[in-house]
Scaffold this motif. Sequence first.
Motif, short mmCIF file in Angstrom:
data_model
loop_
_atom_site.label_atom_id
_atom_site.label_comp_id
_atom_site.label_asym_id
_atom_site.label_seq_id
_atom_site.Cartn_x
_atom_site.Cartn_y
_atom_site.Cartn_z
N CYS A 157 -8.46 -40.71 44.50
CA CYS A 157 -8.97 -39.65 45.36
C CYS A 157 -7.83 -39.01 46.17
CB CYS A 157 -10.02 -40.24 46.30
SG CYS A 157 -10.72 -39.09 47.48
N VAL A 158 -6.98 -39.84 46.78
CA VAL A 158 -5.86 -39.33 47.57
C VAL A 158 -4.90 -38.54 46.68
CG1 VAL A 158 -3.87 -39.98 48.99
CG2 VAL A 158 -6.04 -41.21 49.25
N ALA A 159 -4.59 -39.09 45.51
CA ALA A 159 -3.66 -38.41 44.59
C ALA A 159 -4.20 -37.05 44.18
CB ALA A 159 -3.43 -39.29 43.36
N GLU A 160 -5.48 -36.98 43.88
CA GLU A 160 -6.06 -35.71 43.42
C GLU A 160 -6.06 -34.67 44.53
OE1 GLU A 160 -8.92 -37.38 39.82
OE2 GLU A 160 -9.83 -36.87 41.75
N VAL A 161 -6.26 -35.09 45.77
CA VAL A 161 -6.20 -34.15 46.89
C VAL A 161 -4.79 -33.59 47.02
CG1 VAL A 161 -6.26 -33.96 49.41
CG2 VAL A 161 -8.13 -35.09 48.20
N LEU A 162 -3.79 -34.45 46.97
CA LEU A 162 -2.39 -34.00 47.10
C LEU A 162 -1.99 -33.10 45.94
CD1 LEU A 162 -0.84 -37.36 48.32
CD2 LEU A 162 -1.31 -35.33 49.71
#
Length: 326
Positions: A157-162
């Motif tokens: 989730c964090v990776a996709e936001v960044l």
Amino acid sequence: MSDAVLMQLLRILADGNYHSGEELGERLSMSRTAVWKQLKKLPELGVELQSGRGQGYCLPGGLELFQRERLLKEAEPWQGDLQLELVLDSTNAQLMTRSANVKSGTVCIAEQQTAGRGRRGRAWVSPFGQNIYLSMLWQFEGGASSLEGLSLAVGVCVAEVLEGLGLNGVTLKWPNDVLVDQRKLAGVLLEMTGDPAGVCQVVVGVGVNWRMPIGAAQNIDQPWVDVSHLAEEQGVSGVSRNAVAGRLIAALSSMLTEFSSVGFSGFRQRWLSRAAFVGRSVAVSTAKETSSGVLLGVDEAGALLLDVAGGVQRYYGGEVSLRSAE
């Protein structure tokens, strides 16, 4: 004076420009003496205050403080409760202590943590107004067994936001680190309360290095990078602190809803596509031993798969440390 007055002062100074004591007094509706008392609090927060004769006061480089309206807009369609704090011990601790009275989906964000934590009890460096300290509480019906692989899904989730903000090269280190070029960019900390076999509440804590002051970074014992410098390296503009935090809220809410239905299986391939060290020699350490082998990936439950002399060992998190052996 209340935190509200201090926050109002910070918002005035956040533009990085000089403001005279007289101007500050007029805008805060207080005497210059009272203004000075508030200004003296800023170094206590770790905020650099600069003064110039005949110029007034400024915060060099300015600050991007969290703005409730901006966060809510960036977080759409999420519509949960938002607790926006100036300074507290830990956003995770804040939600954990109130878990019985907090609705699922509630978010706590702070400008600063005084006792932020990472995995294995390590301190999480949390300077004022620079990085992102965010926690979301979520209720699960299936107890601890339904949470297998959750920390990995949060990493996705964090990776996709960044990535959605234009950043490249984001990788995931099992079980909960977000890296770029083997430099730590973000981390995840999960804490559970309630019935281990039934209805439970999980606090999902995410810390993101957005703009790490060099002075604060002296306490970090591993290579690191922050969003601001990474964006500069990659020629990406306009990556704001409020945008990162707001979009994380929306993405976490969506991810947790999906995870409640499908578990980690719906995120496994997305994790593997960003996995750090897959196919490479690594060392995995537990409290009892250290094993070396080739990292194969993770299974359907999010367990680490390590090829050791032709056999496969599984690791399920907890007090486990992974590092490259190359």
